[in-house]
Design a protein around this motif. Structure first.
Motif, PDB file in Angstrom:
ATOM      1  N   HIS A  56     -44.414  33.357  77.045  1.00  0.00           N
ATOM      2  CA  HIS A  56     -44.428  32.774  75.873  1.00  0.00           C
ATOM      3  C   HIS A  56     -44.551  33.942  74.987  1.00  0.00           C
ATOM      4  O   HIS A  56     -45.598  34.747  74.929  1.00  0.00           O
ATOM      5  N   PRO A  58     -44.224  33.981  70.670  1.00  0.00           N
ATOM      6  CA  PRO A  58     -44.076  33.648  69.539  1.00  0.00           C
ATOM      7  C   PRO A  58     -43.651  34.387  68.627  1.00  0.00           C
ATOM      8  O   PRO A  58     -44.215  35.693  68.638  1.00  0.00           O
ATOM      9  N   ASP A  59     -42.853  33.738  67.678  1.00  0.00           N
ATOM     10  CA  ASP A  59     -42.415  34.921  66.565  1.00  0.00           C
ATOM     11  C   ASP A  59     -43.519  35.615  65.793  1.00  0.00           C
ATOM     12  O   ASP A  59     -43.381  36.929  65.515  1.00  0.00           O
ATOM     13  N   ASP A 334     -34.846  29.765  75.385  1.00  0.00           N
ATOM     14  CA  ASP A 334     -35.509  29.683  74.349  1.00  0.00           C
ATOM     15  C   ASP A 334     -36.295  28.204  74.153  1.00  0.00           C
ATOM     16  O   ASP A 334     -37.523  28.149  73.570  1.00  0.00           O
ATOM     17  N   GLU A 335     -35.923  27.125  74.873  1.00  0.00           N
ATOM     18  CA  GLU A 335     -36.288  25.864  74.728  1.00  0.00           C
ATOM     19  C   GLU A 335     -36.618  25.261  76.207  1.00  0.00           C
ATOM     20  O   GLU A 335     -35.961  25.557  77.022  1.00  0.00           O
ATOM     21  N   GLU A 350     -42.105  19.771  74.011  1.00  0.00           N
ATOM     22  CA  GLU A 350     -42.898  20.595  72.870  1.00  0.00           C
ATOM     23  C   GLU A 350     -44.445  20.760  73.532  1.00  0.00           C
ATOM     24  O   GLU A 350     -45.346  20.154  73.098  1.00  0.00           O
ATOM     25  N   ASP A 353     -44.035  26.666  70.925  1.00  0.00           N
ATOM     26  CA  ASP A 353     -43.349  27.025  69.788  1.00  0.00           C
ATOM     27  C   ASP A 353     -42.009  27.569  70.120  1.00  0.00           C
ATOM     28  O   ASP A 353     -40.956  27.655  69.490  1.00  0.00           O
ATOM     29  N   ARG A 354     -42.009  28.437  71.157  1.00  0.00           N
ATOM     30  CA  ARG A 354     -40.920  29.226  71.683  1.00  0.00           C
ATOM     31  C   ARG A 354     -40.998  29.608  73.378  1.00  0.00           C
ATOM     32  O   ARG A 354     -42.186  29.824  73.725  1.00  0.00           O
ATOM     33  N   TYR A 355     -40.006  29.824  73.962  1.00  0.00           N
ATOM     34  CA  TYR A 355     -40.084  29.941  75.302  1.00  0.00           C
ATOM     35  C   TYR A 355     -39.023  31.340  75.445  1.00  0.00           C
ATOM     36  O   TYR A 355     -38.126  31.511  74.903  1.00  0.00           O
TER      37      TYR A 355
END
Length: 379
Positions: A56, A58-59, A334-335, A350, A353-355
């Motif tokens: 994971h 996250p941005d 991504d999801e 959910e 928030d990102r994969y």
């Protein structure tokens, strides 16, 4: 409890939840040594809960303008009364930035077996392989491979253990043009504990995908050769050989885009196919190695519903099949999606928030320090 025979203590502790076992290591020195031993690791593994491991990223997880490598997060598959759910404990996350060598976001998990995860660091000036155990928080850096940075290449990984030898091995195929107009398919294998890669010579087929799902002592990939009699190649970790195995019967000839992925679904080899953005199918091989046992489990055609159409718009990677029949997939790296055959719906799960990528995973207590000739580090 201290007066119990050793085998009884091992049996009792191995039945506890993984997080509880980790806490037990802090109770006393004897329990710490017991849980850290190879006997405990071997007894616990068959009882290890089914789950997934995600890389994971996250941005917001950045240093300046550069991304950190991200987190390895274990998600347990928990049985409920009439369904299964995914449970993520934030404590069971591993920040890869704590490893001084992992300071890049060019990282992919390419295989997992018996609690160990194989990571590949790719990109310009990078081509490194790591083995880690998120539960014991250990990692090792494998020696640099022979063909790193020599021209353009697509590199395919396989990570598994021999059914007979019980040896843990990393296999990779370097697929590139070196020199130009000379197509190279060079295979190498690394046995954990030996400290060196060995050449296997030329691989017989060009393979698709970064990592091959592990099943029955083999890693598996689809092949690109149109004239191959079968379209799935398996690498035997005991024999260290490649061979074709039966692939699903082809019923559609794609005229444009044809995307495939392989995964182990409920203990069986599964394959997804996306044809020309208008049909998505999932096949499952009910009896390993038997062509007649392939069954078409899912067929989604364009226009049934907007929610279902999305699985045909971008690459979809099979991940796992749950006991309740739901199938987990990674959408466009991504999801996390769940396909429910009973409802014929696709839902986004959910959790994060990102994969970036995910793999089936069963946590284990095998210590990397048990492999001689390896330099082991702690996160």
């Amino acid at each position: 409890m201290e007066e119990l025979p050793l085998q009884i203590m091992v049996d009792i502790l191995s039945r506890l939840p993984v997080k509880t076992i980790i806490h037990c290591k802090c109770v006393c020195k004897n329990w710490r040594n017991l849980v850290s031993g190879s006997r405990f690791a071997n007894v616990h593994l068959p009882r290890s809960p089914a789950g997934l491991v995600f890389l994971h990223r996250p941005d917001k997880h950045m240093i300046g303008n550069d991304h950190k490598p991200g987190f390895l997060k274990w998600v347990e598959i928990k049985d409920e009364h009439d369904h299964q759910r995914l449970h993520h404990d934030p404590v069971m996350s591993l920040d890869l930035y704590h490893a001084p060598v992992l300071q890049t976001d060019k990282l992919l998990p390419v295989g997992s077996v018996n609690g160990l995860v194989c990571l590949w660091e790719f990109g310009p000036n990078h081509d490194n392989t790591y083995i880690c155990n998120p539960i014991t928080r250990e990692y090792m850096i494998l020696p640099r491979q022979k063909y790193y940075r020599e021209g353009y290449a697509a590199i395919v990984y396989g990570f598994g253990a021999g059914l007979r030898t019980k040896e843990y091995k990393v296999m990779r195929v370097f697929q590139g043009d070196i020199p130009p107009n000379t197509h190279l398919l060079e295979a190498e294998v690394y046995t954990l504990g030996t400290g060196q890669w060995r050449s296997l010579g030329r691989a017989p087929y060009c393979l698709n995908g970064y990592g091959g799902p592990f099943l029955n002592g083999n890693a598996h990939w689809t092949v690109t050769e149109k004239d191959a009699p079968e379209k799935i190649c398996a690498f035997d970790f005991d024999k260290e050989t490649f061979q074709l195995i039966p692939s699903p019967p082809e019923t559609i000839r794609a005229t444009g885009v044809h995307f495939q992925s392989l995964a182990v679904l409920n203990g069986c080899l599964g394959q997804s196919d996306t044809y020309d953005f208008n049909q998505f199918t999932i096949w499952v091989m009910k009896e390993y190695g038997i062509k007649e046992s392939w069954r078409k489990e899912v067929v989604i055609q364009e226009g049934i519903s907007p929610d279902l159409d999305r699985v045909m718009w971008e690459p979809v990677y099979l991940l796992e099949s749950l006991k309740d029949g739901n199938i987990l997939m990674i959408y466009y790296e991504d999801e996390l999606l769940k396909y429910c055959p009973e409802k014929k719906t696709v839902e986004k799960i959910e959790i994060f928030d990102r994969y970036l990528w995910g793999l089936p995973y069963r946590p284990g207590f095998l210590k990397l320090q048990s492999f001689e000739s390896e330099s082991v580090h702690m996160f």
